[in-house]
Motif scaffolding. Structure first.
Motif, PDB file in Angstrom:
ATOM      1  N   GLU A 297       0.822  -1.199   0.000  1.00 50.94           N
ATOM      2  CA  GLU A 297       0.000   0.000   0.000  1.00 50.94           C
ATOM      3  C   GLU A 297       0.866   1.263   0.000  1.00 50.94           C
ATOM      4  OE1 GLU A 297      -2.441  -0.372   3.401  1.00 50.94           O
ATOM      5  OE2 GLU A 297      -3.728  -1.951   2.562  1.00 50.94           O
ATOM      6  N   GLU A 298       1.982   1.221   0.755  1.00 52.30           N
ATOM      7  CA  GLU A 298       2.868   2.383   0.821  1.00 52.30           C
ATOM      8  C   GLU A 298       3.530   2.635  -0.538  1.00 52.30           C
ATOM      9  OE1 GLU A 298       4.749   5.596   2.662  1.00 52.30           O
ATOM     10  OE2 GLU A 298       3.093   4.330   3.326  1.00 52.30           O
ATOM     11  N   ASN A 299       3.967   1.548  -1.200  1.00 51.67           N
ATOM     12  CA  ASN A 299       4.588   1.715  -2.520  1.00 51.67           C
ATOM     13  C   ASN A 299       3.616   2.324  -3.517  1.00 51.67           C
ATOM     14  OD1 ASN A 299       7.034   0.690  -1.680  1.00 51.67           O
ATOM     15  ND2 ASN A 299       6.517  -1.448  -2.220  1.00 51.67           N
ATOM     16  N   GLN A 300       2.371   1.851  -3.494  1.00 52.53           N
ATOM     17  CA  GLN A 300       1.356   2.398  -4.378  1.00 52.53           C
ATOM     18  C   GLN A 300       1.114   3.874  -4.086  1.00 52.53           C
ATOM     19  OE1 GLN A 300       0.096   0.571  -6.813  1.00 52.53           O
ATOM     20  NE2 GLN A 300      -1.229   2.198  -7.633  1.00 52.53           N
ATOM     21  N   ARG A 301       1.043   4.190  -2.781  1.00 52.57           N
ATOM     22  CA  ARG A 301       0.791   5.579  -2.393  1.00 52.57           C
ATOM     23  C   ARG A 301       1.958   6.472  -2.773  1.00 52.57           C
ATOM     24  NH1 ARG A 301       2.055   8.550   1.823  1.00 52.57           N
ATOM     25  NH2 ARG A 301       3.033   6.796   2.898  1.00 52.57           N
ATOM     26  N   ARG A 302       3.203   5.967  -2.612  1.00 48.29           N
ATOM     27  CA  ARG A 302       4.376   6.748  -2.969  1.00 48.29           C
ATOM     28  C   ARG A 302       4.456   6.997  -4.489  1.00 48.29           C
ATOM     29  NH1 ARG A 302       9.292   4.251   0.725  1.00 48.29           N
ATOM     30  NH2 ARG A 302       8.571   5.121   2.741  1.00 48.29           N
ATOM     31  N   LYS A 303       4.072   5.976  -5.272  1.00 44.55           N
ATOM     32  CA  LYS A 303       4.071   6.123  -6.733  1.00 44.55           C
ATOM     33  C   LYS A 303       3.123   7.223  -7.167  1.00 44.55           C
ATOM     34  CE  LYS A 303       3.622   3.384 -10.961  1.00 44.55           C
ATOM     35  NZ  LYS A 303       3.307   2.040 -11.517  1.00 44.55           N
TER      36      LYS A 303
ATOM     37  N   GLN B 176       2.066   9.691  -5.251  1.00 42.42           N
ATOM     38  CA  GLN B 176       2.611  10.965  -4.782  1.00 42.42           C
ATOM     39  C   GLN B 176       3.722  11.468  -5.704  1.00 42.42           C
ATOM     40  OE1 GLN B 176       3.879  10.398  -0.744  1.00 42.42           O
ATOM     41  NE2 GLN B 176       1.790  10.553   0.114  1.00 42.42           N
ATOM     42  N   HIS B 177       4.585  10.557  -6.204  1.00 37.73           N
ATOM     43  CA  HIS B 177       5.676  10.937  -7.094  1.00 37.73           C
ATOM     44  C   HIS B 177       5.144  11.543  -8.393  1.00 37.73           C
ATOM     45  CE1 HIS B 177       9.688  10.819  -8.783  1.00 37.73           C
ATOM     46  NE2 HIS B 177       9.233  10.115  -9.849  1.00 37.73           N
ATOM     47  N   GLU B 178       4.123  10.913  -8.952  1.00 34.64           N
ATOM     48  CA  GLU B 178       3.533  11.448 -10.184  1.00 34.64           C
ATOM     49  C   GLU B 178       2.925  12.817  -9.939  1.00 34.64           C
ATOM     50  OE1 GLU B 178       0.807   8.467 -11.362  1.00 34.64           O
ATOM     51  OE2 GLU B 178       2.357   7.074 -12.129  1.00 34.64           O
ATOM     52  N   GLU B 179       2.195  12.974  -8.823  1.00 35.59           N
ATOM     53  CA  GLU B 179       1.591  14.263  -8.512  1.00 35.59           C
ATOM     54  C   GLU B 179       2.672  15.317  -8.280  1.00 35.59           C
ATOM     55  OE1 GLU B 179      -0.890  13.584  -5.191  1.00 35.59           O
ATOM     56  OE2 GLU B 179      -2.438  12.487  -6.320  1.00 35.59           O
ATOM     57  N   MET B 180       3.756  14.914  -7.566  1.00 33.21           N
ATOM     58  CA  MET B 180       4.844  15.845  -7.281  1.00 33.21           C
ATOM     59  C   MET B 180       5.534  16.293  -8.583  1.00 33.21           C
ATOM     60  SD  MET B 180       8.030  15.277  -4.691  1.00 33.21           S
ATOM     61  CE  MET B 180       6.895  14.832  -3.388  1.00 33.21           C
ATOM     62  N   GLN B 181       5.703  15.359  -9.524  1.00 31.04           N
ATOM     63  CA  GLN B 181       6.347  15.698 -10.801  1.00 31.04           C
ATOM     64  C   GLN B 181       5.517  16.724 -11.560  1.00 31.04           C
ATOM     65  OE1 GLN B 181       7.189  12.267 -13.143  1.00 31.04           O
ATOM     66  NE2 GLN B 181       8.465  13.390 -14.638  1.00 31.04           N
ATOM     67  N   ARG B 182       4.214  16.553 -11.604  1.00 31.11           N
ATOM     68  CA  ARG B 182       3.341  17.515 -12.280  1.00 31.11           C
ATOM     69  C   ARG B 182       3.406  18.873 -11.579  1.00 31.11           C
ATOM     70  NH1 ARG B 182      -0.109  12.901 -12.627  1.00 31.11           N
ATOM     71  NH2 ARG B 182      -1.253  13.609 -10.771  1.00 31.11           N
ATOM     72  N   ALA B 183       3.418  18.819 -10.230  1.00 27.23           N
ATOM     73  CA  ALA B 183       3.472  20.078  -9.474  1.00 27.23           C
ATOM     74  C   ALA B 183       4.797  20.798  -9.713  1.00 27.23           C
ATOM     75  CB  ALA B 183       3.299  19.787  -7.991  1.00 27.23           C
ATOM     76  N   LEU B 184       5.897  20.044  -9.853  1.00 30.30           N
ATOM     77  CA  LEU B 184       7.199  20.652 -10.079  1.00 30.30           C
ATOM     78  C   LEU B 184       7.270  21.312 -11.464  1.00 30.30           C
ATOM     79  CD1 LEU B 184       9.628  17.995  -8.527  1.00 30.30           C
ATOM     80  CD2 LEU B 184       9.200  20.302  -7.703  1.00 30.30           C
ATOM     81  N   GLU B 185       6.687  20.705 -12.418  1.00 27.18           N
ATOM     82  CA  GLU B 185       6.656  21.310 -13.756  1.00 27.18           C
ATOM     83  C   GLU B 185       5.924  22.633 -13.728  1.00 27.18           C
ATOM     84  OE1 GLU B 185       4.932  18.361 -16.223  1.00 27.18           O
ATOM     85  OE2 GLU B 185       6.731  17.081 -16.305  1.00 27.18           O
ATOM     86  N   ILE B 186       4.788  22.658 -13.022  1.00 32.30           N
ATOM     87  CA  ILE B 186       4.030  23.913 -12.910  1.00 32.30           C
ATOM     88  C   ILE B 186       4.855  24.958 -12.164  1.00 32.30           C
ATOM     89  CG2 ILE B 186       1.965  24.963 -11.888  1.00 32.30           C
ATOM     90  CD1 ILE B 186       0.568  22.240 -12.326  1.00 32.30           C
ATOM     91  N   GLN B 187       5.528  24.544 -11.092  1.00 33.11           N
ATOM     92  CA  GLN B 187       6.346  25.479 -10.313  1.00 33.11           C
ATOM     93  C   GLN B 187       7.539  25.989 -11.135  1.00 33.11           C
ATOM     94  OE1 GLN B 187       7.482  23.542  -6.697  1.00 33.11           O
ATOM     95  NE2 GLN B 187       5.376  23.470  -5.871  1.00 33.11           N
TER      96      GLN B 187
END
Length: 577
Positions: A376-382, A384-395
Motif C-alpha cells: 500500500e505504501e509503494n502504491q501511495r508513494r508512486k 505521490q511521485h507522479e503528482e509531485m512531478q506535475r506540481a514541479l513542472e508547474i512550479q
C-alpha cells in the motif's frame, strides 16, 4: 564443646523460667541464686566476689541472656570438667526451675506419664533438639524418639496420629518440649499401655541415648583366679564394659576398659557353657556366656560397635547417629531444594518456550501486515511521485516568470541601494561628531564628581578629628579628677599611718618600762631565793645534830663542820641528809 552445648540447653530453660515477664531479662538476685546452684551441682568452687563484681549495683535493672553469657562462660562453663559432676543432677536442677512454670498436664488436668518420665523425656528432647534457640525438635527426630519407645514396649508404631498432628501449619517446622509433653500426656500415643510399661520403656531409651548405654543385661562371667562362672549384670558404654552384682547397680564388681586395641570373639562350647564369647584387651581376656545365641549376637555386635567408636575417636553412638540423621536431613533438604529449583527452572523454560512461540506467531502476523502495508505504501508513494512531478513542472514555469520579474525589480533595488549608501555615509559622519561631543561632556562630569568626592572625604576627616579631640578632652578631665581623688586618699592614708606609728611608739615605751620593772622584780626574787636556800641549809645542819644520838665515850661533832650528816634510825637504816 559438645558438653558445653548440652549444658547451655538446660541452662537456657532455667533462664527463661526465671523470666516471668517474658521480656528477655532476669533480675540480678535471681541470677546470683542460679549461678550459685549451678556451681554447686557442677562441683565448681563458688566465687561470690566475682559474682558481685560482675553484677555490680551501679548497673541497675535486670540482665538479658546476652549480658549473662560472659559471666556464665568465664566463671562457670570454662571451669567445668567432664566426669567430675553428675549430669543428671544438673539436668534435674534446670528441670525443677522450668517445670514449675511451663510443665502442664493435659487440658483436663490428668497426667498420663509420671513426673520422672516427663523429666527423662525433657532430657531426651534436649539431646535430639536442633542447636538453635528457642529449642525445637523437628518431626523426624520426634518420630525417631517415639519409635524407640514403642520398640522398647514391643508395640507397633502407628505414625498416623503424629502425621496428622504435624500436618498443622503451626508445627510443620518443629515443636517445643512443652508441646511434645502435652501431646504425650494427651494419651493418643499411650492408648492401651500400662503406665509401668511406659516408664520402663522411657527409662531404657533414656539410658541408651542420654547415658550412652549400648546394651545391658545378665551374662555369665568366668573368674580369673578361681575360674568359676558367676552371673553378673553388665552395662556396655562406648568406652567401658562394667559389671555389677545385680541390676540395681549398687555394687560394681569391675570394669573392662575398651579401646581400639580390643576385640571380641565367639568361643566354642566348653565347660558345659554354650553361647560363649570373649573380650580381649591388651592386658587380659574376659570370657562370658550369654543366655542364648541371639543374646550373644547382640552383645558381640554391641561390643564391636563400642570398639569401632573408640577407633574413630567418637564418644557417643547416639551423638554420631544424631549427626548422621541431621546430615541426611540436610542432604534431603538440599536435594529437595535442588529438585524444586530444577522444577522451577524447567517451568521457567517451558514458560519461556511458550512465550517465544507466541512472540513468533506475533512476528509472523506482523510480517504479513508489514507486507500488506508495504504494498500500500509503494502504491501511495508512486501516486505521490507522479503528482509531485506535475506540481514541479508547474512550479518551474512559474519560477521562470518570477525570475524575469525579479531581474527588473533588482535593477530598481540597486539604484535605491546607491542612494541609501550615500545617506548612510552622511549619517555616520554626523554620529562621529556627536560621539566626540558626548565624550567631552562625560569627561567634564567625571572630573566634577571626583572633586565632590574629595571634598566629602575632607569633611569626613574633619568631623573624625573633632570627635577625637573631644574624646581626648573628656579623658583629660577624667584623669585630673581621678588624680585629685587619689591625692586626697593618699593624704588620708598617710595621716592614719602617722597616728598608728605614734600609738605604736607609746606602746613600745610602756613595754620598755614594764620590762625594766620585771627585771627588777626578777633580781629581787633571785635575792630572796638565795636567802631561802641559805636558811634551808642552816636548818638542815641543825636538824642533823638534833637527830644524831650520842653514844657512850663518843665525841660530839664540831658544829658547822659539814652541811650533810648521816645517822641510823631506830630500825637500823642509815639516813643521809
Amino acid at each position: 564443646m559438645e558438653l558445653r552445648g548440652e549444658l547451655l540447653k538446660s541452662i537456657w530453660y532455667a533462664f527463661t523460667a526465671l523470666d516471668v515477664e517474658k521480656s528477655g531479662k532476669v533480675s540480678k538476685s535471681q541470677l546470683k541464686v542460679l549461678s550459685h546452684n549451678l556451681c554447686t551441682v557442677l562441683h565448681i568452687p563458688h566465687d561470690p566476689v566475682a559474682l558481685e563484681e560482675h553484677f555490680r549495683d551501679d548497673d541497675d535493672g535486670p540482665v538479658s541472656s546476652q549480658g549473662y553469657m560472659p559471666y556464665l562462660n568465664k566463671y562457670i562453663l570454662d571451669k567445668v570438667v567432664e566426669g567430675v559432676f553428675v549430669k543428671e543432677n544438673f539436668d534435674e536442677l534446670c528441670w525443677t526451675l522450668t517445670a514449675k512454670k511451663n510443665y502442664k498436664h493435659d487440658k483436663n488436668g490428668n497426667c498420663t506419664i509420671s513426673d520422672r518420665d516427663a523429666f527423662r523425656l525433657w532430657c531426651l528432647f534436649n539431646f535430639l533438639s536442633e542447636d538453635k534457640y528457642p529449642l525445637m525438635m523437628v518431626p523426624d527426630e520426634v518420630e525417631y524418639l517415639l519409635k524407640k519407645i514403642c520398640t522398647e514396649m514391643s508395640v507397633e508404631w502407628n505414625a498416623g496420629e503424629l502425621d496428622e498432628f504435624f500436618a498443622q501449619e503451626t508445627f510443620q517446622n518443629g515443636i517445643t518440649v512443652w508441646v511434645f509433653l502435652e501431646w504425650v500426656n494427651s494419651g493418643r500415643f499411650t492408648r492401651g499401655i500400662e503406665r509401668e510399661t511406659l516408664t520402663m520403656a522411657v527409662e531404657e531409651v533414656y539410658q541408651e541415648i542420654i547415658e550412652d548405654v549400648l546394651k545391658q543385661g545378665y551374662l555369665w562371667k568366668k573368674g580369673q583366679l578361681r575360674r568359676n562362672w558367676t552371673e553378673r549384670w553388665f552395662i556396655l558404654k562406648p568406652n567401658i564394659l562394667s559389671y555389677y552384682v545385680s541390676e540395681d547397680r549398687k555394687e560394681r564388681k569391675g570394669i573392662i576398659p575398651l579401646d581400639r586395641n580390643c576385640c571380641v570373639e565367639v568361643l566354642s562350647e566348653r565347660d558345659g557353657k554354650r553361647c560363649m564369647f570373649c573380650v580381649k584387651t591388651p592386658s587380659r581376656t574376659f570370657e562370658m556366656c550369654a543366655s542364648d545365641t541371639k543374646q550373644r549376637q547382640e552383645w558381640t555386635t554391641a561390643i564391636q560397635t563400642a570398639i569401632r567408636l573408640q577407633a574413630e575417636g567418637k564418644k557417643s553412638l547416639h551423638k554420631d547417629l544424631k549427626q548422621k540423621r541431621r546430615d541426611q536431613r540436610e542432604l534431603r533438604e538440599k536435594r529437595r531444594a535442588a529438585k524444586e529449583e530444577e522444577l522451577q527452572r524447567l517451568k521457567q523454560l517451558q514458560e519461556e518456550k511458550e512465550r517465544k512461540l507466541q512472540e513468533l506467531e506475533l512476528l509472523k502476523e506482523a510480517q504479513r501486515q508489514a507486507e500488506t502495508l508495504l504494498k500500500e505504501e509503494n502504491q501511495r508513494r508512486k501516486q505521490q511521485h507522479e503528482e509531485m512531478q506535475r506540481a514541479l513542472e508547474i512550479q518551474l514555469r512559474q519560477a521562470e516568470q518570477a525570475r524575469a520579474s525579479m531581474q527588473a525589480e533588482m535593477e530598481l533595488k540597486e539604484a535605491e541601494a546607491d542612494r541609501q549608501k550615500k545617506r548612510i555615509q552622511e549619517l555616520e559622519a554626523m554620529q562621529k561628531s556627536l560621539e566626540e561631543a558626548l565624550f567631552a561632556e562625560v569627561t567634564a562630569r567625571q572630573e566634577e564628581e571626583s572633586k565632590r568626592y574629595a571634598q566629602t572625604n575632607l569633611l569626613t576627616e574633619e568631623e573624625e578629628k573633632m570627635k577625637e579631640l573631644m574624646q581626648l578632652k573628656e579623658e583629660q578631665e577624667e584623669l585630673i579628677i581621678k588624680t585629685e581623688r587619689e591625692k586626697q586618699e593618699l593624704k588620708q592614708e598617710m595621716e592614719s599611718k602617722t597616728r598608728i606609728l605614734e600609738e605604736a611608739q607609746k606602746q613600745l615605751e610602756e613595754v620598755r618600762v614594764n620590762r625594766q620593772r620585771a627585771d627588777q622584780d626578777v633580781v629581787a626574787a633571785q635575792r630572796k631565793l638565795h636567802q631561802a636556800s641559805s636558811h634551808v641549809k642552816h636548818w638542815n645542819v641543825q636538824m642533823s645534830r638534833l637527830m644524831h644520838p650520842i653514844a657512850p665515850g663518843e665525841k660530839r661533832p664540831i658544829a658547822g663542820s659539814s652541811s650533810t650528816s648521816s645517822f641510823r634510825g631506830s630500825g637500823g637504816h642509815r639516813l643521809e641528809v
